[in-house]
Design a protein around this motif. Sequence first.
Motif, PDB file in Angstrom:
ATOM      1  N   ASN A  25       0.825  -1.212   0.000  1.00  0.00           N
ATOM      2  CA  ASN A  25       0.000   0.000   0.000  1.00  0.00           C
ATOM      3  C   ASN A  25       0.858   1.260   0.000  1.00  0.00           C
ATOM      4  OD1 ASN A  25      -2.300  -1.557   0.007  1.00  0.00           O
ATOM      5  ND2 ASN A  25      -2.614  -1.427   2.222  1.00  0.00           N
ATOM      6  N   SER A  26       1.945   1.244   0.755  1.00  0.00           N
ATOM      7  CA  SER A  26       2.863   2.381   0.767  1.00  0.00           C
ATOM      8  C   SER A  26       3.385   2.666  -0.630  1.00  0.00           C
ATOM      9  CB  SER A  26       4.059   2.105   1.691  1.00  0.00           C
ATOM     10  OG  SER A  26       3.720   2.285   3.034  1.00  0.00           O
ATOM     11  N   CYS A  27       3.839   1.616  -1.295  1.00  0.00           N
ATOM     12  CA  CYS A  27       4.416   1.777  -2.633  1.00  0.00           C
ATOM     13  C   CYS A  27       3.358   2.252  -3.628  1.00  0.00           C
ATOM     14  CB  CYS A  27       5.048   0.471  -3.089  1.00  0.00           C
ATOM     15  SG  CYS A  27       6.514   0.028  -2.109  1.00  0.00           S
ATOM     16  N   GLU A  28       2.149   1.693  -3.536  1.00  0.00           N
ATOM     17  CA  GLU A  28       1.073   2.112  -4.445  1.00  0.00           C
ATOM     18  C   GLU A  28       0.687   3.570  -4.209  1.00  0.00           C
ATOM     19  OE1 GLU A  28      -1.912  -0.889  -3.825  1.00  0.00           O
ATOM     20  OE2 GLU A  28      -0.934  -2.293  -5.201  1.00  0.00           O
ATOM     21  N   ASN A  29       0.720   3.990  -2.955  1.00  0.00           N
ATOM     22  CA  ASN A  29       0.412   5.388  -2.627  1.00  0.00           C
ATOM     23  C   ASN A  29       1.431   6.336  -3.257  1.00  0.00           C
ATOM     24  OD1 ASN A  29      -1.025   7.502  -1.194  1.00  0.00           O
ATOM     25  ND2 ASN A  29       0.748   7.592   0.171  1.00  0.00           N
ATOM     26  N   VAL A  30       2.693   5.958  -3.210  1.00  0.00           N
ATOM     27  CA  VAL A  30       3.731   6.789  -3.813  1.00  0.00           C
ATOM     28  C   VAL A  30       3.514   6.883  -5.322  1.00  0.00           C
ATOM     29  CG1 VAL A  30       6.211   6.984  -4.259  1.00  0.00           C
ATOM     30  CG2 VAL A  30       5.396   6.304  -1.981  1.00  0.00           C
ATOM     31  N   VAL A  31       3.220   5.760  -5.967  1.00  0.00           N
ATOM     32  CA  VAL A  31       2.980   5.760  -7.416  1.00  0.00           C
ATOM     33  C   VAL A  31       1.798   6.657  -7.764  1.00  0.00           C
ATOM     34  CG1 VAL A  31       2.307   4.340  -9.402  1.00  0.00           C
ATOM     35  CG2 VAL A  31       3.999   3.481  -7.776  1.00  0.00           C
ATOM     36  N   LYS A  32       0.746   6.584  -6.936  1.00  0.00           N
ATOM     37  CA  LYS A  32      -0.439   7.416  -7.175  1.00  0.00           C
ATOM     38  C   LYS A  32      -0.076   8.909  -7.143  1.00  0.00           C
ATOM     39  CE  LYS A  32      -3.548   7.869  -3.987  1.00  0.00           C
ATOM     40  NZ  LYS A  32      -4.442   7.470  -2.903  1.00  0.00           N
ATOM     41  N   HIS A  33       0.735   9.305  -6.172  1.00  0.00           N
ATOM     42  CA  HIS A  33       1.144  10.709  -6.070  1.00  0.00           C
ATOM     43  C   HIS A  33       2.032  11.135  -7.243  1.00  0.00           C
ATOM     44  CE1 HIS A  33      -0.456  10.636  -1.959  1.00  0.00           C
ATOM     45  NE2 HIS A  33      -0.418  11.952  -2.027  1.00  0.00           N
ATOM     46  N   ILE A  34       2.940  10.247  -7.634  1.00  0.00           N
ATOM     47  CA  ILE A  34       3.814  10.573  -8.769  1.00  0.00           C
ATOM     48  C   ILE A  34       2.996  10.666 -10.057  1.00  0.00           C
ATOM     49  CG2 ILE A  34       5.684   9.669 -10.230  1.00  0.00           C
ATOM     50  CD1 ILE A  34       6.981   8.603  -7.611  1.00  0.00           C
ATOM     51  N   ALA A  35       2.085   9.719 -10.248  1.00  0.00           N
ATOM     52  CA  ALA A  35       1.254   9.709 -11.462  1.00  0.00           C
ATOM     53  C   ALA A  35       0.411  10.976 -11.571  1.00  0.00           C
ATOM     54  CB  ALA A  35       0.363   8.471 -11.474  1.00  0.00           C
ATOM     55  N   ALA A  36      -0.056  11.498 -10.428  1.00  0.00           N
ATOM     56  CA  ALA A  36      -0.865  12.718 -10.434  1.00  0.00           C
ATOM     57  C   ALA A  36      -0.057  13.917 -10.939  1.00  0.00           C
ATOM     58  CB  ALA A  36      -1.405  12.991  -9.032  1.00  0.00           C
ATOM     59  N   HIS A  38       2.391  13.600 -13.120  1.00  0.00           N
ATOM     60  CA  HIS A  38       2.875  13.298 -14.477  1.00  0.00           C
ATOM     61  C   HIS A  38       1.785  12.583 -15.278  1.00  0.00           C
ATOM     62  CE1 HIS A  38       7.064  14.402 -13.592  1.00  0.00           C
ATOM     63  NE2 HIS A  38       6.805  13.919 -12.397  1.00  0.00           N
ATOM     64  N   PRO A  39       0.695  13.314 -15.611  1.00  0.00           N
ATOM     65  CA  PRO A  39      -0.422  12.673 -16.323  1.00  0.00           C
ATOM     66  C   PRO A  39      -0.041  12.165 -17.709  1.00  0.00           C
ATOM     67  CG  PRO A  39      -0.728  15.050 -16.184  1.00  0.00           C
ATOM     68  CD  PRO A  39       0.451  14.724 -15.323  1.00  0.00           C
ATOM     69  N   GLU A  40       1.062  12.675 -18.244  1.00  0.00           N
ATOM     70  CA  GLU A  40       1.486  12.256 -19.588  1.00  0.00           C
ATOM     71  C   GLU A  40       2.150  10.878 -19.584  1.00  0.00           C
ATOM     72  OE1 GLU A  40       5.164  13.523 -17.633  1.00  0.00           O
ATOM     73  OE2 GLU A  40       3.112  14.283 -17.597  1.00  0.00           O
ATOM     74  N   ALA A  41       2.577  10.417 -18.406  1.00  0.00           N
ATOM     75  CA  ALA A  41       3.330   9.160 -18.318  1.00  0.00           C
ATOM     76  C   ALA A  41       2.438   8.033 -17.802  1.00  0.00           C
ATOM     77  CB  ALA A  41       4.526   9.347 -17.397  1.00  0.00           C
ATOM     78  N   HIS A  42       2.926   6.803 -17.967  1.00  0.00           N
ATOM     79  CA  HIS A  42       2.190   5.636 -17.476  1.00  0.00           C
ATOM     80  C   HIS A  42       3.065   4.899 -16.465  1.00  0.00           C
ATOM     81  CE1 HIS A  42      -0.549   2.255 -17.411  1.00  0.00           C
ATOM     82  NE2 HIS A  42       0.493   1.459 -17.567  1.00  0.00           N
ATOM     83  N   PHE A  43       2.509   4.650 -15.290  1.00  0.00           N
ATOM     84  CA  PHE A  43       3.245   3.953 -14.237  1.00  0.00           C
ATOM     85  C   PHE A  43       2.468   2.717 -13.816  1.00  0.00           C
ATOM     86  CE2 PHE A  43       4.064   8.524 -13.796  1.00  0.00           C
ATOM     87  CZ  PHE A  43       5.449   8.552 -13.861  1.00  0.00           C
ATOM     88  N   ASP A  44       3.054   1.540 -14.054  1.00  0.00           N
ATOM     89  CA  ASP A  44       2.435   0.305 -13.566  1.00  0.00           C
ATOM     90  C   ASP A  44       2.796   0.072 -12.098  1.00  0.00           C
ATOM     91  OD1 ASP A  44       0.985  -0.597 -15.784  1.00  0.00           O
ATOM     92  OD2 ASP A  44       2.815  -1.339 -16.726  1.00  0.00           O
TER      93      ASP A  44
END
Length: 185
Positions: A25-36, A38-44
Amino acid sequence: GYKLVLLNSCVKHELAGSPYNDRRNSCENVVKHIAAKHPEAHFDTLRDCTWEQLEEVKAEIGEEDYKRAHFVLGEKDRVLAVCDALNAGDYETVGKKMYETHEGLSKEYEVSCEELDFLNDIAKENGVTGSRIMGGGFGGCTINLVKEELYDQFIADAKAKYSAKYGKEPKVIDVVISDGSRKIC
């Protein structure tokens, strides 16, 4: 030459809650914040993120999530470095990265325990090339990359010191190194 040996701490700490889910969950939360940002990029997964992107969200995500993500990105770099080192026959670098992984698992990802850290310290004291947690942590084994000439003394010292501190010897499991799994025709 070198030997690989597992030292089983013979402990398994029962944990309240789901520590593995917490870390995911910690890691997914970080990805969610980064993705927000950088809307142009895709993060799995977090593996798709960069150090710079992690630093961009550091203030938003909290210290625990930051530490977990810092470990994951560091581990990605370490795995790539170990692949290169193995291809070059550079076991000193492999060992150094093993110690760095243990440190990260202990201090940043926080899946180690006192007994595993103790075994890792004994490895360092004995000049073992590399040592780290093997498996999920919270008990279980360390895996150790040991020069053959240091092996006997390391095992004797680990057994004596661990037994003196915890009242039982670690279990020694020698690892047979092979070419790995492959199709046999």
